[in-house]
Design a protein around this motif. Structure first.
Motif, mmCIF file in Angstrom:
data_model
loop_
_atom_site.group_PDB
_atom_site.id
_atom_site.type_symbol
_atom_site.label_atom_id
_atom_site.label_comp_id
_atom_site.label_asym_id
_atom_site.label_seq_id
_atom_site.Cartn_x
_atom_site.Cartn_y
_atom_site.Cartn_z
ATOM 1 N N GLU A 42 1.286 0.183 -6.958
ATOM 2 C CA GLU A 42 0.650 1.502 -6.921
ATOM 3 C C GLU A 42 1.638 2.582 -6.448
ATOM 4 N N TYR A 43 2.497 2.233 -5.553
ATOM 5 C CA TYR A 43 3.484 3.176 -5.010
ATOM 6 C C TYR A 43 4.368 3.772 -6.102
ATOM 7 N N THR A 44 4.683 3.001 -7.124
ATOM 8 C CA THR A 44 5.608 3.467 -8.165
ATOM 9 C C THR A 44 5.012 4.542 -9.061
ATOM 10 N N TYR A 45 3.722 4.787 -8.967
ATOM 11 C CA TYR A 45 3.073 5.792 -9.807
ATOM 12 C C TYR A 45 2.865 7.120 -9.089
ATOM 13 N N ASP A 46 3.454 7.274 -7.932
ATOM 14 C CA ASP A 46 3.322 8.487 -7.135
ATOM 15 C C ASP A 46 4.589 9.332 -7.271
ATOM 16 N N SER A 47 4.437 10.627 -7.519
ATOM 17 C CA SER A 47 5.598 11.499 -7.723
ATOM 18 C C SER A 47 6.456 11.630 -6.463
ATOM 19 N N VAL A 48 5.821 11.683 -5.299
ATOM 20 C CA VAL A 48 6.574 11.768 -4.046
ATOM 21 C C VAL A 48 7.365 10.476 -3.844
ATOM 22 N N ALA A 49 6.756 9.353 -4.165
ATOM 23 C CA ALA A 49 7.442 8.064 -4.046
ATOM 24 C C ALA A 49 8.650 8.005 -4.972
ATOM 25 N N HIS A 98 0.865 -1.173 0.000
ATOM 26 C CA HIS A 98 0.000 0.000 0.000
ATOM 27 C C HIS A 98 0.905 1.227 0.000
ATOM 28 N N PRO A 99 0.622 2.240 -0.819
ATOM 29 C CA PRO A 99 1.527 3.388 -0.923
ATOM 30 C C PRO A 99 1.902 4.038 0.403
ATOM 31 N N SER A 100 0.960 4.195 1.303
ATOM 32 C CA SER A 100 1.257 4.836 2.582
ATOM 33 C C SER A 100 2.237 3.989 3.393
ATOM 34 N N ILE A 101 1.969 2.698 3.460
ATOM 35 C CA ILE A 101 2.841 1.788 4.211
ATOM 36 C C ILE A 101 4.246 1.811 3.606
ATOM 37 N N THR A 102 4.314 1.688 2.293
ATOM 38 C CA THR A 102 5.607 1.640 1.608
ATOM 39 C C THR A 102 6.364 2.948 1.779
ATOM 40 N N HIS A 103 5.659 4.070 1.737
ATOM 41 C CA HIS A 103 6.337 5.361 1.878
ATOM 42 C C HIS A 103 7.028 5.476 3.241
ATOM 43 N N PHE A 104 6.310 5.164 4.310
ATOM 44 C CA PHE A 104 6.917 5.250 5.635
ATOM 45 C C PHE A 104 8.033 4.229 5.793
ATOM 46 N N LEU A 105 7.874 3.091 5.181
ATOM 47 C CA LEU A 105 8.902 2.061 5.217
ATOM 48 C C LEU A 105 10.181 2.557 4.538
#
Length: 179
Positions: A116-123, A81-88
Motif C-alpha cells: 500500500e505504501y508504494t501507491y502514495d505520492s509522498v512515499a 502499513h503506510p504510516s509505519i513504513t513512512h516513519f521508518l
C-alpha cells in the motif's frame, strides 16, 4: 544507561509485537492495536533520531544510537502499513551513514512491490529521494555490495510498478550509472 534500557525495552516490545501479530486470533481488534503500537515505535525512533528536526540533512553522528535504532527498525519493518513504513524510511535516511547496507536492507524489507505504501505520492517522493541519496553519498558502498544494489533495485522497482514518474526516471538513470 537509561538509553540502553529504553532500547532494550523497545527491542523486547518489537519482538513481542511480532509474536502477537502471528498469534492474534483471539480478538478482532488485537491486530489494530499491534499495528498502532508498531506505528508508535516507528514514530518515536524517527523523533529520537531527529530526522524530522534536521533540515540540513546531516545524519546522526551517534553510532551507538544508530546501531540500536536500526535493530528496532529491523523488527518494525515487517509491519506493512503506510504510516509505519513512512516513519521508518525517514529514520533510515537519517541513520544510514552509520551503516548504509544495513539501513537499506531494512528499507527493502519494509517496501515491496504491491505494498500500500508504494501507491502514495509522498512515499514515492521520499523513497526516491532516499535512493538518490544512496547513489550520491554511498556510491562506493553500493558498487562494492551486490546485495545492496539488488535491494535498491527492488525498492525502486516497487515504485516503478506503481507508475511513479520520479521512480521510472531514476530507474533509467540507475541502469545507466551501473553499466
Amino acid at each position: 544507561m537509561e538509553r540502553a534500557r529504553a532500547f532494550d525495552m523497545l527491542e523486547a516490545a518489537t519482538a513481542a509485537l511480532a509474536r502477537l501479530r502471528h498469534a492474534a486470533t483471539d480478538s478482532p481488534d488485537r491486530p489494530g492495536k499491534i499495528f498502532l503500537t508498531a506505528d508508535l515505535i516507528s514514530r518515536n525512533i524517527n523523533l529520537a533520531s531527529e530526522a524530522v528536526l534536521v533540515t540540513s540533512g546531516q545524519p546522526t553522528e551517534d553510532r551507538e544510537f544508530a546501531a540500536r535504532a536500526l535493530t528496532v527498525l529491523d523488527g518494525i519493518a515487517q509491519f506493512k502499513h503506510p504510516s509505519i513504513t513512512h516513519f521508518l524510511i525517514e529514520a533510515l535516511g537519517h541513520l544510514a551513514a552509520a551503516d548504509p547496507s544495513r539501513a537499506f536492507h531494512t528499507a527493502a524489507t519494509a517496501v515491496r512491490t504491491g505494498d500500500e505504501y508504494t501507491y502514495d505520492s509522498v512515499a514515492a517522493a521520499e523513497t526516491t529521494k532516499f535512493i538518490e541519496r544512496y547513489l550520491a553519498e554511498f556510491r562506493e558502498v553500493v558498487i562494492a555490495d551486490d546485495k545492496l544494489l539488488t535491494s535498491i533495485r527492488s525498492v525502486l522497482h516497487a515504485f516503478v510498478d506503481a507508475g511513479w514518474p520520479s521512480a521510472i526516471s531514476l530507474a533509467y538513470r540507475l541502469s545507466e550509472a551501473f553499466r
